[in-house]
Design an enzyme around this catalytic site. Structure first.
Site, PDB file in Angstrom:
ATOM      1  N   ASP A   1      43.737  41.619  60.733  1.00 39.69           N
ATOM      2  CA  ASP A   1      45.122  42.003  61.297  1.00 39.69           C
ATOM      3  C   ASP A   1      46.234  42.089  60.216  1.00 39.69           C
ATOM      4  O   ASP A   1      46.633  40.708  60.152  1.00 39.69           O
ATOM      5  CB  ASP A   1      45.388  41.334  62.839  1.00 39.69           C
ATOM      6  CG  ASP A   1      46.651  42.151  63.306  1.00 39.69           C
ATOM      7  OD1 ASP A   1      47.174  43.165  62.787  1.00 39.69           O
ATOM      8  OD2 ASP A   1      47.114  41.540  64.633  1.00 39.69           O
TER       9      ASP A   1
ATOM     10  N   ASP B   1      37.618  48.624  57.323  1.00 36.21           N
ATOM     11  CA  ASP B   1      36.319  47.946  56.613  1.00 36.21           C
ATOM     12  C   ASP B   1      35.863  48.971  55.462  1.00 36.21           C
ATOM     13  O   ASP B   1      35.379  49.984  55.860  1.00 36.21           O
ATOM     14  CB  ASP B   1      35.249  47.641  57.532  1.00 36.21           C
ATOM     15  CG  ASP B   1      34.010  47.084  56.859  1.00 36.21           C
ATOM     16  OD1 ASP B   1      33.870  47.106  55.563  1.00 36.21           O
ATOM     17  OD2 ASP B   1      33.331  46.305  57.248  1.00 36.21           O
ATOM     18  N   VAL B   2      36.204  48.899  54.180  1.00 39.92           N
ATOM     19  CA  VAL B   2      35.764  49.572  53.097  1.00 39.92           C
ATOM     20  C   VAL B   2      34.532  50.045  52.817  1.00 39.92           C
ATOM     21  O   VAL B   2      33.947  50.996  52.270  1.00 39.92           O
ATOM     22  CB  VAL B   2      36.483  49.322  51.573  1.00 39.92           C
ATOM     23  CG1 VAL B   2      37.861  49.215  51.860  1.00 39.92           C
ATOM     24  CG2 VAL B   2      35.674  47.845  51.319  1.00 39.92           C
TER      25      VAL B   2
ATOM     26  N   ASN C   1      41.912  47.717  45.890  1.00 39.96           N
ATOM     27  CA  ASN C   1      41.968  46.226  45.770  1.00 39.96           C
ATOM     28  C   ASN C   1      41.011  45.243  46.363  1.00 39.96           C
ATOM     29  O   ASN C   1      40.725  44.340  45.961  1.00 39.96           O
ATOM     30  CB  ASN C   1      43.453  45.684  46.150  1.00 39.96           C
ATOM     31  CG  ASN C   1      43.534  44.332  45.855  1.00 39.96           C
ATOM     32  OD1 ASN C   1      43.442  43.702  45.041  1.00 39.96           O
ATOM     33  ND2 ASN C   1      43.356  43.724  47.175  1.00 39.96           N
TER      34      ASN C   1
ATOM     35  N   TYR D   1      28.382  40.828  41.385  1.00 42.04           N
ATOM     36  CA  TYR D   1      30.350  40.973  40.891  1.00 42.04           C
ATOM     37  C   TYR D   1      30.206  41.701  39.644  1.00 42.04           C
ATOM     38  O   TYR D   1      31.026  42.711  39.605  1.00 42.04           O
ATOM     39  CB  TYR D   1      30.757  39.685  40.797  1.00 42.04           C
ATOM     40  CG  TYR D   1      32.224  39.805  40.985  1.00 42.04           C
ATOM     41  CD1 TYR D   1      33.107  40.047  41.824  1.00 42.04           C
ATOM     42  CD2 TYR D   1      32.999  39.323  39.599  1.00 42.04           C
ATOM     43  CE1 TYR D   1      34.145  39.958  41.814  1.00 42.04           C
ATOM     44  CE2 TYR D   1      34.258  39.569  39.596  1.00 42.04           C
ATOM     45  CZ  TYR D   1      35.203  39.783  40.655  1.00 42.04           C
ATOM     46  OH  TYR D   1      36.313  39.826  40.666  1.00 42.04           O
TER      47      TYR D   1
ATOM     48  N   LYS E   1      32.079  45.418  39.297  1.00 39.44           N
ATOM     49  CA  LYS E   1      33.305  45.496  38.711  1.00 39.44           C
ATOM     50  C   LYS E   1      33.122  46.401  37.606  1.00 39.44           C
ATOM     51  O   LYS E   1      34.328  47.215  37.183  1.00 39.44           O
ATOM     52  CB  LYS E   1      33.832  44.107  38.213  1.00 39.44           C
ATOM     53  CG  LYS E   1      34.160  43.497  39.583  1.00 39.44           C
ATOM     54  CD  LYS E   1      35.311  44.172  40.531  1.00 39.44           C
ATOM     55  CE  LYS E   1      35.945  43.220  41.560  1.00 39.44           C
ATOM     56  NZ  LYS E   1      36.907  43.867  42.413  1.00 39.44           N
TER      57      LYS E   1
HETATM   58  P1  NDP Z   1      41.089  37.517  48.404  1.00 39.37           P
HETATM   59  O1  NDP Z   1      39.773  36.984  48.700  1.00 39.37           O
HETATM   60  O2  NDP Z   1      42.193  36.557  48.322  1.00 39.37           O
HETATM   61  O3  NDP Z   1      41.463  38.997  49.316  1.00 39.37           O
HETATM   62  C1  NDP Z   1      40.589  39.983  49.402  1.00 39.37           C
HETATM   63  C2  NDP Z   1      41.095  40.871  50.257  1.00 39.37           C
HETATM   64  O4  NDP Z   1      40.209  41.815  50.362  1.00 39.37           O
HETATM   65  C3  NDP Z   1      41.276  40.490  51.596  1.00 39.37           C
HETATM   66  O5  NDP Z   1      42.540  41.151  51.888  1.00 39.37           O
HETATM   67  C4  NDP Z   1      40.267  40.923  52.547  1.00 39.37           C
HETATM   68  O6  NDP Z   1      40.851  41.301  53.665  1.00 39.37           O
HETATM   69  C5  NDP Z   1      39.976  42.132  51.603  1.00 39.37           C
HETATM   70  N1  NDP Z   1      38.455  42.674  51.827  1.00 39.37           N
HETATM   71  C6  NDP Z   1      37.243  42.007  51.545  1.00 39.37           C
HETATM   72  N2  NDP Z   1      36.312  42.665  52.097  1.00 39.37           N
HETATM   73  C7  NDP Z   1      36.907  43.825  52.711  1.00 39.37           C
HETATM   74  C8  NDP Z   1      36.070  45.007  53.290  1.00 39.37           C
HETATM   75  N3  NDP Z   1      34.840  45.300  53.513  1.00 39.37           N
HETATM   76  N4  NDP Z   1      37.161  45.782  54.060  1.00 39.37           N
HETATM   77  C9  NDP Z   1      38.456  45.674  53.860  1.00 39.37           C
HETATM   78  N5  NDP Z   1      38.994  44.738  52.994  1.00 39.37           N
HETATM   79  C10 NDP Z   1      38.140  43.757  52.488  1.00 39.37           C
HETATM   80  O7  NDP Z   1      40.840  38.103  46.828  1.00 39.37           O
HETATM   81  P2  NDP Z   1      41.927  38.366  45.689  1.00 39.37           P
HETATM   82  O8  NDP Z   1      43.272  38.787  46.256  1.00 39.37           O
HETATM   83  O9  NDP Z   1      41.809  36.996  44.924  1.00 39.37           O
HETATM   84  O10 NDP Z   1      41.294  39.502  44.922  1.00 39.37           O
HETATM   85  C11 NDP Z   1      41.598  40.800  45.173  1.00 39.37           C
HETATM   86  C12 NDP Z   1      40.882  41.639  44.249  1.00 39.37           C
HETATM   87  O11 NDP Z   1      41.210  41.331  42.565  1.00 39.37           O
HETATM   88  C13 NDP Z   1      39.602  41.652  44.402  1.00 39.37           C
HETATM   89  O12 NDP Z   1      38.704  42.983  44.181  1.00 39.37           O
HETATM   90  C14 NDP Z   1      38.900  40.797  43.313  1.00 39.37           C
HETATM   91  O13 NDP Z   1      37.723  40.941  42.932  1.00 39.37           O
HETATM   92  C15 NDP Z   1      39.872  41.205  42.295  1.00 39.37           C
HETATM   93  N6  NDP Z   1      40.053  40.045  41.067  1.00 39.37           N
HETATM   94  C16 NDP Z   1      40.584  38.763  41.642  1.00 39.37           C
HETATM   95  C17 NDP Z   1      40.667  37.699  40.624  1.00 39.37           C
HETATM   96  C18 NDP Z   1      40.926  36.242  41.086  1.00 39.37           C
HETATM   97  O14 NDP Z   1      41.024  35.436  40.075  1.00 39.37           O
HETATM   98  N7  NDP Z   1      41.500  36.151  42.191  1.00 39.37           N
HETATM   99  C19 NDP Z   1      40.248  37.829  39.138  1.00 39.37           C
HETATM  100  C20 NDP Z   1      39.820  39.504  38.814  1.00 39.37           C
HETATM  101  C21 NDP Z   1      39.919  40.345  39.962  1.00 39.37           C
HETATM  102  P3  NDP Z   1      39.857  41.048  55.058  1.00 39.37           P
HETATM  103  O15 NDP Z   1      39.021  39.852  54.886  1.00 39.37           O
HETATM  104  O16 NDP Z   1      41.008  40.883  56.142  1.00 39.37           O
HETATM  105  O17 NDP Z   1      39.164  42.260  55.273  1.00 39.37           O
END
Ligand code: NDP
Length: 251
Positions: free
Chosen positions: A37, A54-55, A81, A147, A151
């Protein structure tokens, strides 16, 4: 006056939340898409909509984008993202389900969002897609095969969508963050340490901080700012993958 409408996946925390805040700061209405939420963040931002999404689920993506179009009447920016780290294990111990979940979230999710946002983005005067990939595809780490595959696949998807959407003035770019300061990277480092039988401090120094020319990790806000600039300010930059990584990679 509203500058435009952005749909940000994974907006409930981390980099996605920072991206949502960045667009909101500059007058964008933002649809905050996540499984959890996001009402509280929407209330805080004001001109924002909490959309459950849910993507990995096409019906869920379609209904989240429809809800955004009903609320705001159009869509200018899609930020793909949402992503998961997936397993941190040698390939021979990765379960098929873990592989599939990682690909479904990190690669199929952006495909589904682009598919269902396509028509609205083409109708926009300044349409744009920004994908959040990772240098993890370019500078591969052991034990992260799903992963890395997801990516680097996203980079290819982005380039292809740029070619498909270009005639309608829609730009498509992909950001490849390096390690980003925050909870998630600390968890990734701990899992790497477990998989290698070493300490988190050693992994962090040798393979994360040690590889950065600037000696410190980028912040979620820096990634968010690049996302905003690519989507809104640089209207002749498209089909690019942009490393935001404190000097970890140069290709
Ligand atoms: P977080 O784990 O903090 O956040 C991930 C987000 O993705 C959450 O908001 C989660 O929300 C959402 N999410 C996960 N699965 C789903 C789904 N099936 N449907 C909808 N939403 C989903 O990760 P970061 O903020 O660190 O990472 C964000 C992006 O950046 C990612 O793609 C990651 O691979 C990329 N990245 C991150 C790095 C890092 O060092 N942190 C480095 C390089 C890339 P919810 O669970 O509520 O659905």
């Amino acid at each position: 006056m509203r500058e435009g409408v952005a749909f940000v996946t994974g907006a409930s925390q981390g980099i996605g939340e920072a991206i949502a805040r960045r667009f909101a700061e500059d007058g964008y209405a933002v649809a905050l898409a996540a499984r959890s939420d996001t009402t509280q963040l929407a209330d805080e931002l004001g001109d924002a909509l909490a959309v459950e999404c849910d993507v990995t689920d096409e019906a869920s993506v379609e209904s989240a984008i429809d809800a955004t179009l009903s609320e705001y009447g159009g869509l200018d920016v899609l930020v793909n993202n949402a992503g998961i780290a997936g397993p941190t294990q040698p390939v021979e111990t990765v379960e098929r389900e873990e592989w599939s979940e990682t690909i479904e979230t990190n690669l199929t999710g952006p495909f589904l969002c682009a598919k269902h946002a396509a028509s609205a983005l083409r109708d926009s005067d300044d349409g744009s897609i920004v994908n959040v990939s990772s240098v993890g595809g370019k500078r591969p780490y052991p034990n992260r095969s799903p992963y890395a595959a997801s990516k680097l696949g996203l980079v290819g998807l982005g380039r292809t969508l740029a070619a498909e959407f270009g005639a309608d003035g829609v730009t498509v770019n992909t950001i490849c963050p390096g390690p980003v300061a925050g909870d998630r990277i600390e968890t990734v480092i701990e899992k790497q340490a477990d998989a290698r039988g070493t300490t988190p401090e050693a992994v962090k120094q040798d393979e994360y901080l040690g590889d950065l020319m600037l000696d410190e990790m980028v912040t979620p806000e820096e990634v968010a700012d690049v996302a905003y600039r690519l989507a809104v300010q640089h209207r002749h930059v498209t089909a690019q993958d942009v490393n935001v990584d404190a000097g970890m990679t140069w290709y």
